[in-house]
Scaffold this motif. Structure first.
Motif, PDB file in Angstrom:
ATOM      1  N   UNK A 192      -3.924  20.761  11.751  1.00  0.00           N
ATOM      2  CA  UNK A 192      -3.983  22.215  11.716  1.00  0.00           C
ATOM      3  C   UNK A 192      -4.313  22.792  13.082  1.00  0.00           C
ATOM      4  N   UNK A 193      -5.144  22.079  13.847  1.00  0.00           N
ATOM      5  CA  UNK A 193      -5.532  22.569  15.171  1.00  0.00           C
ATOM      6  C   UNK A 193      -4.310  22.676  16.067  1.00  0.00           C
ATOM      7  N   UNK A 194      -3.474  21.654  16.069  1.00  0.00           N
ATOM      8  CA  UNK A 194      -2.296  21.669  16.926  1.00  0.00           C
ATOM      9  C   UNK A 194      -1.310  22.744  16.496  1.00  0.00           C
ATOM     10  N   UNK A 195      -1.161  22.931  15.182  1.00  0.00           N
ATOM     11  CA  UNK A 195      -0.271  23.978  14.702  1.00  0.00           C
ATOM     12  C   UNK A 195      -0.780  25.342  15.131  1.00  0.00           C
ATOM     13  N   UNK A 196      -2.076  25.571  14.941  1.00  0.00           N
ATOM     14  CA  UNK A 196      -2.654  26.870  15.286  1.00  0.00           C
ATOM     15  C   UNK A 196      -2.522  27.139  16.772  1.00  0.00           C
ATOM     16  N   UNK A 197      -2.783  26.116  17.587  1.00  0.00           N
ATOM     17  CA  UNK A 197      -2.712  26.295  19.030  1.00  0.00           C
ATOM     18  C   UNK A 197      -1.282  26.590  19.464  1.00  0.00           C
ATOM     19  N   UNK A 198      -0.343  25.819  18.947  1.00  0.00           N
ATOM     20  CA  UNK A 198       1.052  26.034  19.325  1.00  0.00           C
ATOM     21  C   UNK A 198       1.557  27.386  18.886  1.00  0.00           C
TER      22      UNK A 198
END
Length: 230
Positions: free
Chosen positions: A85-91
């Motif tokens: 989820x962190x990578x999705x949110x950041x991207x």
């Protein structure tokens, strides 16, 4: 004219597979194998969509997305094995429009590419119907010309952000669940990936609300979804 795709992927086998599949679907695909090559290609040609991996040498995908989004509203699709989820949110927070996790089906990838291009293309197609802009508080929303201003200052939205805004203002006070928003905007089945919705709502609030943490327009109904109060 065939649509042009910029594919930035450091795994040669994946790049060749994606290029072959999308070429068969009628796209013109330009490939780059690291972030620097990708930005060089982006600066020397025009593209209808950019597909970018996250973990790459020289310049990672997040930096590539940030650079492109500062200069263009072209649709950006993240394609990465990092599925947290962190990578999705950041991207998505940097301005990407969609995310597909490796391993993926080339059929699904093609469908997402076509949907992103279709959404973006409609903003450059003149509409015959003339609609008067909506004035809601400090906002002026021109649905016919896909433009938004606040206090007479133009606000740039991505295609998905404008789609969400249009959905809300066209049906004020109607409550939408996250599944309904996803189905309307992404034209896909909802598999419980709340983070994609949450990130886009947060970005939209940051652009239109005076106090995003205490929104006037986009209200949260906890455990249910969102609605527009104008």
């Amino acid at each position: 004219m065939p649509h042009k795709i910029l594919l930035i992927e450091d795994d040669i086998s994946i790049s060749e597979m994606v290029q072959s599949s999308l070429t068969k679907d009628g796209f013109i695909v330009t490939t780059a194998f690291n972030g620097e090559e990708g930005l060089t290609a982006f600066n020397t040609d025009s593209f209808d969509i950019v597909i970018v991996d996250i973990m790459m040498p020289k310049l990672d995908g997040m930096d590539v997305i940030k650079f492109i989004r500062e200069r263009s509203s072209v649709p950006i699709l993240i394609m990465s094995a990092k599925d947290s989820d962190v990578d999705k949110a950041l991207g998505l927070g940097f301005g990407a429009d969609d995310y597909i996790a490796k391993p993926f089906s080339v059929i699904e990838l093609s469908a997402r590419v076509k949907a992103a291009i279709r959404r973006a293309t409609k903003y450059s197609t003149p509409e015959q119907k003339v609609e008067h802009p909506l004035v809601i508080g400090k906002l002026k929303i021109d649905l016919a010309n896909f433009s938004l201003s606040k206090n007479d200052i133009e606000i740039n939205l991505t295609s998905k952000e404008f789609d969400i805004l249009k959905l809300f203002v066209s049906h004020p006070n109607r409550v939408y669940t996250k599944a309904q928003i996803y189905n309307f905007i992404w034209n896909n089945e909802y598999y419980g990936d709340e983070n994609v919705i949450n990130v886009h709502i947060r970005r939209l609030r940051e652009k239109i609300e005076d106090d995003p943490s205490n929104p006037r327009y986009i209200k949260t109904l906890w455990g249910i979804g969102y609605k527009w109060e104008g």
